[in-house]
Motif scaffolding. Structure first.
Motif, short mmCIF file in Angstrom:
data_model
loop_
_atom_site.label_atom_id
_atom_site.label_comp_id
_atom_site.label_asym_id
_atom_site.label_seq_id
_atom_site.Cartn_x
_atom_site.Cartn_y
_atom_site.Cartn_z
N LEU A 1 51.50 50.78 40.19
CA LEU A 1 51.02 51.10 41.53
C LEU A 1 52.01 51.91 42.35
O LEU A 1 51.63 52.61 43.27
CB LEU A 1 50.67 49.81 42.29
N TRP A 2 53.31 51.79 42.03
CA TRP A 2 54.32 52.60 42.72
C TRP A 2 55.51 52.82 41.80
O TRP A 2 55.64 52.17 40.76
CB TRP A 2 54.75 51.94 44.04
N ASP A 3 56.35 53.75 42.19
CA ASP A 3 57.55 54.09 41.43
C ASP A 3 58.44 52.86 41.32
O ASP A 3 58.95 52.36 42.33
CB ASP A 3 58.28 55.24 42.13
N GLN A 4 58.65 52.37 40.11
CA GLN A 4 59.40 51.13 39.91
C GLN A 4 60.91 51.31 39.93
O GLN A 4 61.65 50.34 39.74
CB GLN A 4 58.98 50.49 38.59
N SER A 5 61.37 52.52 40.16
CA SER A 5 62.80 52.73 40.26
C SER A 5 63.27 52.79 41.71
O SER A 5 64.12 52.02 42.15
CB SER A 5 63.22 54.00 39.52
N GLU A 6 62.65 53.67 42.51
CA GLU A 6 63.10 53.85 43.90
C GLU A 6 61.96 53.85 44.92
O GLU A 6 62.22 53.91 46.11
CB GLU A 6 63.87 55.16 44.03
N GLY A 7 60.72 53.80 44.45
CA GLY A 7 59.60 53.87 45.38
C GLY A 7 59.51 52.67 46.31
O GLY A 7 59.79 51.54 45.91
N ILE A 8 59.14 52.93 47.56
CA ILE A 8 58.98 51.86 48.55
C ILE A 8 57.49 51.56 48.70
O ILE A 8 56.69 52.48 48.90
CB ILE A 8 59.59 52.25 49.90
N ALA A 9 57.13 50.31 48.61
CA ALA A 9 55.72 49.91 48.70
C ALA A 9 55.55 48.70 49.58
O ALA A 9 56.36 47.76 49.53
CB ALA A 9 55.17 49.63 47.30
N VAL A 10 54.50 48.73 50.38
CA VAL A 10 54.08 47.56 51.15
C VAL A 10 52.86 46.98 50.44
O VAL A 10 51.86 47.67 50.26
CB VAL A 10 53.71 47.96 52.60
N VAL A 11 52.97 45.74 50.04
CA VAL A 11 51.87 45.06 49.35
C VAL A 11 51.31 43.99 50.27
O VAL A 11 51.97 42.97 50.54
CB VAL A 11 52.34 44.43 48.02
N ALA A 12 50.12 44.24 50.80
CA ALA A 12 49.45 43.29 51.68
C ALA A 12 48.43 42.51 50.87
O ALA A 12 47.49 43.10 50.34
CB ALA A 12 48.77 44.03 52.83
N LEU A 13 48.62 41.22 50.75
CA LEU A 13 47.66 40.37 50.05
C LEU A 13 46.74 39.72 51.07
O LEU A 13 47.17 38.88 51.87
CB LEU A 13 48.39 39.32 49.20
N LEU A 14 45.49 40.15 51.06
CA LEU A 14 44.47 39.60 51.96
C LEU A 14 44.02 38.25 51.42
O LEU A 14 44.24 37.92 50.26
CB LEU A 14 43.27 40.54 52.03
N ARG A 15 43.36 37.47 52.26
CA ARG A 15 42.82 36.19 51.78
C ARG A 15 41.72 36.47 50.76
O ARG A 15 41.84 36.17 49.60
CB ARG A 15 42.26 35.37 52.95
N HIS A 16 40.61 37.00 51.23
CA HIS A 16 39.51 37.39 50.34
C HIS A 16 38.66 38.41 51.07
O HIS A 16 38.77 38.57 52.29
CB HIS A 16 38.69 36.18 49.89
N PHE A 17 37.82 39.11 50.34
CA PHE A 17 37.10 40.25 50.91
C PHE A 17 35.99 39.84 51.89
O PHE A 17 35.48 40.68 52.62
CB PHE A 17 36.52 41.11 49.79
N GLY A 18 35.65 38.56 51.94
CA GLY A 18 34.65 38.09 52.88
C GLY A 18 35.25 37.43 54.10
O GLY A 18 34.53 36.87 54.92
N CYS A 19 36.57 37.50 54.23
CA CYS A 19 37.27 36.89 55.37
C CYS A 19 37.27 37.87 56.54
O CYS A 19 37.78 38.98 56.42
CB CYS A 19 38.70 36.54 54.96
N PHE A 20 36.72 37.46 57.67
CA PHE A 20 36.63 38.39 58.80
C PHE A 20 38.01 38.75 59.35
O PHE A 20 38.22 39.85 59.85
CB PHE A 20 35.73 37.82 59.91
N CYS A 21 38.97 37.82 59.23
CA CYS A 21 40.33 38.14 59.67
C CYS A 21 40.96 39.20 58.77
O CYS A 21 41.79 39.99 59.21
CB CYS A 21 41.20 36.88 59.65
N CYS A 22 40.55 39.22 57.49
CA CYS A 22 41.07 40.22 56.57
C CYS A 22 40.46 41.59 56.83
O CYS A 22 41.09 42.62 56.57
CB CYS A 22 40.82 39.79 55.13
#
Length: 267
Positions: free
Chosen positions: A102-123
């Motif tokens: 999903l991103w460069d595993q040597s120097e790439g910077i990534a933000v990984v947001a884990l949502l609750r689930h796709f039916g969650c209105f807060c998500c």
């Protein structure tokens, strides 16, 4: 829309009267023995929710070391990125992909947001905020990745209806990443944690995010509705920032996450 915001937050409103003792604000991993088996029905809380079977979350051997923390000059050296990289999730279009791709595993910077689930209105609200912030993260050279619980078809519902960039959206139907990262799971965290009351102060934001909301995006495996999410920042395989959602809607402030990324970029 299929469901109103008022009816969606009813379970949290009902839960609020039970919140007598605020929990500690410290982010501490619970031990496996502290998790309780879940009831087979949530009908007393919300008729739309049910559990097909009880589930006891088991944390990996690494998870007690992974505690959410703010960025500091001491780069966190956990090896969690190595293990996360080998997990297979799915693009919203259905193709399998490994985290390490999903991103460069040597120097790439990534933000990984884990949502609750796709039916969650807060998500849906969090996804809407991530979409608005994407240009800012892109300009800083940061890869933005959103992962949710449910099938790829459920992810596609959120992607199309919100809408949300499909190239940034992934599904983890078996919650493999969630378990590896030790994210909270359970009835208490979902409905009865004091952190869940934060949603009451964001009514207008939730209402706007839910304009095209559909409850059909809820995972077919209803046990997934008790999963909590979190926010992580990586530089290559190095974990720089980790924050677990204490309750439903308890999302990491995106300004804080962005500042972490900027500090890494200039370091």
């Amino acid at each position: 829309m299929g469901v109103t915001l008022a009816s969606s937050v009813t379970p949290l409103m009902a839960a609020n009267k039970y919140l007598h003792h605020p929990l500690s604000s410290h982010h501490i991993h619970p031990q496996p023995s502290s998790f309780q088996r879940l009831p087979t029905s949530l009908s007393t809380i919300s008729p739309s929710l049910s559990l097909s079977s009880p589930r006891l979350t088991t944390l990996s051997s690494l998870s007690p070391r992974l505690v959410p923390r703010a960025y500091s000059t001491d780069i966190v050296s956990e090896n969690i990125g190595e293990f996360l990289g080998d997990i297979t999730i799915f693009k919203a279009t259905g193709e399998p992909v490994m985290f390490k791709d999903l991103w460069d595993q040597s120097e790439g910077i990534a933000v990984v947001a884990l949502l609750r689930h796709f039916g969650c209105f807060c998500c849906w609200e969090l996804a809407a905020d991530l979409k608005l912030a994407k240009a800012r993260f892109d300009a800083a050279g940061v890869k933005l990745i959103a992962v949710g619980v449910g099938s790829a078809s459920k992810a596609q519902m959120l992607g199309e209806r919100l809408p949300f960039p499909m190239e940034c959206l992934y599904a983890d139907p078996e919650r493999k990443a969630y378990d590896l990262l030790g994210l909270y799971y359970g009835l208490g965290r979902t409905f009865f944690n004091p952190a869940s009351t934060k949603v009451f102060s964001r009514f207008e934001s939730l209402k706007k995010a839910m304009e095209n909301y559909t409850i059909e995006a809820t995972p077919d495996d209803r046990s997934g509705v008790l999963q909590q999410g979190g926010m992580f920042v990586f530089k290559g395989k190095q974990l720089l920032y980790a924050r677990k959602d204490e309750g439903t809607g308890d999302h990491a402030p995106l300004d804080d996450v962005f500042n972490v990324c900027c500090n890494v970029s200039v370091a």
